[in-house]
Design an enzyme around this catalytic site. Structure first.
Site, PDB file in Angstrom:
ATOM      1  N   GLU A 139       0.853  -1.201   0.000  1.00  9.47           N
ATOM      2  CA  GLU A 139       0.000   0.000   0.000  1.00  9.47           C
ATOM      3  C   GLU A 139       0.886   1.248   0.000  1.00  9.47           C
ATOM      4  OE1 GLU A 139      -2.472   1.605  -0.687  1.00  9.47           O
ATOM      5  OE2 GLU A 139      -4.016   1.508   0.870  1.00  9.47           O
ATOM      6  N   ASP A 140       0.381   2.331  -0.590  1.00 11.49           N
ATOM      7  CA  ASP A 140       1.161   3.572  -0.601  1.00 11.49           C
ATOM      8  C   ASP A 140       1.228   4.208   0.787  1.00 11.49           C
ATOM      9  OD1 ASP A 140      -1.550   4.273  -0.620  1.00 11.49           O
ATOM     10  OD2 ASP A 140      -1.396   5.662  -2.315  1.00 11.49           O
ATOM     11  N   ASP A 143      -3.525   5.617   6.453  1.00  9.48           N
ATOM     12  CA  ASP A 143      -3.989   6.836   7.107  1.00  9.48           C
ATOM     13  C   ASP A 143      -4.950   6.421   8.242  1.00  9.48           C
ATOM     14  OD1 ASP A 143      -4.295   9.650   7.305  1.00  9.48           O
ATOM     15  OD2 ASP A 143      -6.090   9.593   6.086  1.00  9.48           O
ATOM     16  N   PHE A 197      -0.840  16.305   3.906  1.00  7.69           N
ATOM     17  CA  PHE A 197      -1.261  15.621   2.684  1.00  7.69           C
ATOM     18  C   PHE A 197      -0.079  15.590   1.727  1.00  7.69           C
ATOM     19  CE2 PHE A 197      -3.166  14.894  -1.402  1.00  7.69           C
ATOM     20  CZ  PHE A 197      -4.008  13.840  -1.099  1.00  7.69           C
ATOM     21  N   ARG A 210       1.665  11.747  -9.407  1.00  3.20           N
ATOM     22  CA  ARG A 210       2.106  10.377  -9.127  1.00  3.20           C
ATOM     23  C   ARG A 210       3.514  10.128  -9.654  1.00  3.20           C
ATOM     24  NH1 ARG A 210      -2.333   7.367  -7.424  1.00  3.20           N
ATOM     25  NH2 ARG A 210      -4.341   7.826  -8.370  1.00  3.20           N
TER      26      ARG A 210
HETATM   27  P1  5GP Z   1      -7.150   5.215   4.764  1.00  5.56           P
HETATM   28  O1  5GP Z   1      -7.689   6.438   5.455  1.00  5.56           O
HETATM   29  O2  5GP Z   1      -8.265   4.278   4.377  1.00  5.56           O
HETATM   30  O3  5GP Z   1      -6.073   4.534   5.580  1.00  5.56           O
HETATM   31  O4  5GP Z   1      -6.444   5.706   3.448  1.00  5.56           O
HETATM   32  C1  5GP Z   1      -7.144   5.699   2.248  1.00  5.56           C
HETATM   33  C2  5GP Z   1      -6.279   6.095   1.091  1.00  5.56           C
HETATM   34  O5  5GP Z   1      -6.234   7.506   1.085  1.00  5.56           O
HETATM   35  C3  5GP Z   1      -4.832   5.655   1.067  1.00  5.56           C
HETATM   36  O6  5GP Z   1      -4.632   4.379   0.552  1.00  5.56           O
HETATM   37  C4  5GP Z   1      -4.227   6.683   0.132  1.00  5.56           C
HETATM   38  O7  5GP Z   1      -4.386   6.251  -1.202  1.00  5.56           O
HETATM   39  C5  5GP Z   1      -5.079   7.893   0.426  1.00  5.56           C
HETATM   40  N1  5GP Z   1      -4.316   8.826   1.288  1.00  5.56           N
HETATM   41  C6  5GP Z   1      -4.293   8.918   2.629  1.00  5.56           C
HETATM   42  N2  5GP Z   1      -3.457   9.899   3.031  1.00  5.56           N
HETATM   43  C7  5GP Z   1      -2.944  10.422   1.887  1.00  5.56           C
HETATM   44  C8  5GP Z   1      -1.990  11.469   1.618  1.00  5.56           C
HETATM   45  O8  5GP Z   1      -1.418  12.139   2.495  1.00  5.56           O
HETATM   46  N3  5GP Z   1      -1.744  11.693   0.294  1.00  5.56           N
HETATM   47  C9  5GP Z   1      -2.319  10.990  -0.724  1.00  5.56           C
HETATM   48  N4  5GP Z   1      -1.976  11.322  -1.971  1.00  5.56           N
HETATM   49  N5  5GP Z   1      -3.203  10.009  -0.503  1.00  5.56           N
HETATM   50  C10 5GP Z   1      -3.510   9.738   0.784  1.00  5.56           C
HETATM   51 MG    MG Z   2      -3.712   3.807  -1.345  1.00  2.00          MG
END
Ligand code: 5GP
Ligand code: MG
Length: 225
Positions: A139-140, A143, A197, A210
């Site tokens: 996963e990237d 959050d 972010f 990206r």
């Molecule tokens: P979750 O809140 O479900 O853990 O994260 C959902 C998705 O939101 C992550 O997989 C990612 O793709 C995106 N995301 C969360 N934080 C960031 C951030 O700081 N930058 C970017 N570009 N995407 C984010």
């Molecule tokens: Mg992601």
């Protein structure tokens, strides 16, 4: 993993530092058409992780994972979460010295616009049959943890032997859901990310940025104006 010192984008030496860390996150699914003037490196406030920071850390992660996989009899399935993990998984797997297979899954979440509400939908499924396999979910960024938790439950229902997670970035301060692994799964993370972010190295805002080879903080005015 400790955070490297924050570096200025060389083309932005005069930019003022961010004053407010806890700005709301931008709408993750903003239409591309609204961002025609965006997407350049000058939209980056500061660089958090340089290309060489990333290369070194990914190499170390690959060494650690290769070592953990050395007794695994079966090919492990590396599943990249599209699209954000595409560069990370590409760099990671070419340094894994063990038999592996690679696949992608796509998850989309719908929320208020400032964060994932947890209503995650799998919009593109796996091609590889993961039943009885060890899976490393790549996963990237983690959050709130809602996307990963949903994906792990989904894989568990498919009858996987274990699920590990390899997240390039981790924002533990933002976690709302505990990420529970499956079986002998481990949690690997590249860098701890402060509550900004960020974009680059696969991560987007409105599908842009990206391709940046580093991770940077997006200028808040790019999503607050
Ligand atoms: P979750 O809140 O479900 O853990 O994260 C959902 C998705 O939101 C992550 O997989 C990612 O793709 C995106 N995301 C969360 N934080 C960031 C951030 O700081 N930058 C970017 N570009 N995407 C984010
Ligand atoms: Mg992601």
């Amino acid at each position: 993993m400790s955070l490297p010192p924050i570096q200025s984008n060389s083309s932005l030496q005069d930019s003022a530092p961010l004053k407010h860390k806890h700005l709301s996150k931008p709408h993750l699914s903003s239409p591309i058409s609204s961002s025609l003037s965006m997407g350049s490196e000058s939209d980056i406030e500061r660089i958090l992780f340089t290309e060489s920071d990333i290369a070194k850390r990914v190499s170390d992660l690959a060494t650690e994972i290769s070592s953990d996989l050395r007794f695994s009899a079966d090919a492990v399935v590396f599943v990249g979460v599209a699209t954000g993990a595409f560069l990370f998984i590409a760099d990671l797997v070419r340094r894994i010295h063990a038999p592996i297979t690679v696949d992608f899954i796509r998850a989309e979440s719908y929320g208020s616009g400032t964060e994932s509400c947890g209503d995650v939908r799998i919009s593109c499924d796996l091609k590889v049959d993961v039943t009885g396999k060890h899976v490393v979910l790549v996963e990237d960024i983690v959050d709130t943890g809602k996307t990963l938790s949903h994906l792990i439950s989904y894989l568990e229902k498919k009858g996987v032997s274990s699920v590990s997670v390899c997240a390039f970035l981790d924002k533990p301060s933002r976690r709302k859901v505990e990420v529970k692994l499956v079986g002998s799964g481990k949690f690997y993370s590249g860098f701890e990310c402060p509550d900004y972010f960020v974009v680059g190295y696969g991560m987007d805002y409105a599908e842009l940025y990206r391709n940046l080879p580093y991770v940077g903080i997006l200028k808040p005015e790019m999503y607050t104006k």
